[in-house]
Design a protein around this motif. Structure first.
Motif, PDB file in Angstrom:
ATOM      1  N   UNK A  33      -4.509  38.061  -7.380  1.00  0.00           N
ATOM      2  CA  UNK A  33      -5.743  38.646  -7.235  1.00  0.00           C
ATOM      3  C   UNK A  33      -5.807  40.261  -7.196  1.00  0.00           C
ATOM      4  N   UNK A  34      -4.690  40.821  -6.718  1.00  0.00           N
ATOM      5  CA  UNK A  34      -4.613  42.299  -6.837  1.00  0.00           C
ATOM      6  C   UNK A  34      -4.616  42.990  -7.883  1.00  0.00           C
ATOM      7  N   UNK A  35      -4.339  42.149  -9.103  1.00  0.00           N
ATOM      8  CA  UNK A  35      -4.024  42.747 -10.317  1.00  0.00           C
ATOM      9  C   UNK A  35      -5.067  42.280 -11.345  1.00  0.00           C
ATOM     10  N   UNK A  36      -5.692  41.126 -11.224  1.00  0.00           N
ATOM     11  CA  UNK A  36      -6.571  40.495 -11.996  1.00  0.00           C
ATOM     12  C   UNK A  36      -7.930  40.110 -11.339  1.00  0.00           C
ATOM     13  N   UNK A  37      -8.768  40.589 -12.042  1.00  0.00           N
ATOM     14  CA  UNK A  37     -10.263  40.170 -11.670  1.00  0.00           C
ATOM     15  C   UNK A  37     -10.943  39.212 -12.662  1.00  0.00           C
ATOM     16  N   UNK A  72      -3.143  33.502 -13.583  1.00  0.00           N
ATOM     17  CA  UNK A  72      -4.249  34.659 -14.226  1.00  0.00           C
ATOM     18  C   UNK A  72      -5.495  33.957 -14.471  1.00  0.00           C
ATOM     19  N   UNK A  73      -5.302  32.821 -14.855  1.00  0.00           N
ATOM     20  CA  UNK A  73      -6.508  31.592 -15.134  1.00  0.00           C
ATOM     21  C   UNK A  73      -7.224  31.555 -13.727  1.00  0.00           C
ATOM     22  N   UNK A  74      -6.243  31.260 -12.795  1.00  0.00           N
ATOM     23  CA  UNK A  74      -6.641  30.897 -11.462  1.00  0.00           C
ATOM     24  C   UNK A  74      -7.543  31.926 -10.903  1.00  0.00           C
TER      25      UNK A  74
END
Length: 377
Positions: A33-37, A72-74
């Protein structure tokens, strides 16, 4: 100080073990979550050098790719798998590569997208580059909201080691790579600077290294699989490469990309420059890892100009293993290899720039890198 490197033990490609190791390695970095929103289009770029099955350790293992895609999907991101192997690619050859490497299974089972890099390209600037001030890359890379690279820890007979910085070369479409090899010529430091200029132009958001089983010896394609037992991650490609080199017992500063990154102030210059989460590197270091056999030091320009032919490593075709497929000639940037169907390819040593693409991409491992003795002349 550079971004920290996180390590986690992972002894096999069992999906549960890989998933747990990925969670463990990302936790100190803030998690995925630190890299993907939510809603971000995330390019997931594995090392897909050639169409080899996962057990050969040539490409990033599909279990690692799957774990990253699912993470990433999560987070609500939209993962897209893509890469550009060396040489001439076509949509059909790329499809075959995805199936052979196990990527298509990941794509079908997770429902993620995939992209063919050689379809469309775009120019990107590298204003602070030392060798190149701009690059032609796949449009899919430029259009992504985030890039997560998944390098495979391997040896490499041109760059000594192939990891988080080197994997970015796959963002340059297919045969376009040849022009950059021609520019670098025989100078490994120039090629290292080229890779670092590319890194500056398209820095990944995150790199997750598959070092569960790496490759030693005659990498990046013809070496031997080697159990290492690690997943490693960092937002810094250069710090990740320094830590990975230490983990397999290589002198990091013997690797051109690592040495040049240190000289440019873009990477660690000593172990004390690293911040490592997880087990200490000394506890996970692999004993007697076999380096690339032909990783010669860069020679001064006057030596390569006047005496380089006597001392420079060169490619040599093993007639006993060659199947006369012609791949080496097709991928040779300076067209220094003459191929007649049914015959053993002939290499023009004067035209050869020692990029070793022929060795890297020979499907039979029939191209050896040898250093001649002065007695031969």
């Amino acid at each position: 100080m550079f971004d920290p490197v996180s390590l986690a033990r992972c002894r096999s490609y069992d999906p549960d073990e890989v998933g747990s190791a990925l969670s463990a390695v990302l936790a100190p970095l803030g998690g995925m979550a630190a890299f993907v929103e939510p809603g971000m289009r995330v390019l997931v770029k594995p090392n897909l050098l050639s169409a080899r099955p996962p057990e050969r350790a040539v490409t990033t293992h599909p279990a690692v790719v799957r774990a990253v895609v699912e993470a990433v999907q999560a987070c609500g991101g939209v993962p897209v798998i893509g890469d550009s192997p060396g040489g001439q690619n076509t949509p059909s050859s790329y499809d075959a590569l995805l199936r052979t490497t196990g990527m298509m299974g990941v794509i079908e089972e997770t429902g993620c997208e995939y992209v063919y890099f050689d379809d469309e390209s775009v120019a990107v600037p590298s204003p602070d580059g030392l060798v190149f001030r701009g690059f032609t890359i796949a449009r899919a890379v430029a259009d992504a909201d985030a890039v997560i690279c998944l390098p495979k820890l391997k040896t490499h007979q041109l760059t000594a080691y192939s990891g988080a910085v080197k994997i970015l070369y796959g963002c340059i479409p297919g045969i376009t790579k040849a022009a950059y090899h021609l520019h670098a010529g025989q100078d490994r430091e120039v090629f290292a600077d080229l890779l670092l200029d590319l890194h500056a132009a398209i820095p990944p958001s995150l790199s997750v290294m598959d070092a569960v089983v790496g490759m030693e010896g005659k990498g990046p394609q013809s070496g031997n699989p080697r159990q290492i037992g690690l997943i490693a991650a960092s937002a810094s490609c250069t710090a990740l490469d320094y830590a990975a080199a230490l983990a397999v017992g290589l002198d990091p500063l013997s690797v051109p990309t690592i040495a040049r990154a240190a000289a440019r102030g873009e990477g660690p210059a000593a172990p004390g420059d690293l911040r490592v989460h997880g087990p200490p590197i000394a506890e996970v270091r692999v004993a007697d890892f076999v380096p690339a056999p032909a990783s010669p030091p860069s020679l001064p320009s006057f030596v390569t100009q006047f005496g380089g032919r006597l001392v420079a490593a060169r490619p040599l075709v093993d007639a006993g293993r060659c199947t006369a497929c012609g791949t080496c000639a097709a991928v040779c940037p300076p067209h220094a290899i003459t191929f007649v169907p049914g015959e053993i390819p002939q290499i023009d040593e004067e035209a050869c720039i020692r990029c070793f693409c022929c060795q890297e991409l020979c499907p039979q491992g029939a191209v050896e890198i040898v250093r001649p003795s002065v007695r031969e002349y």
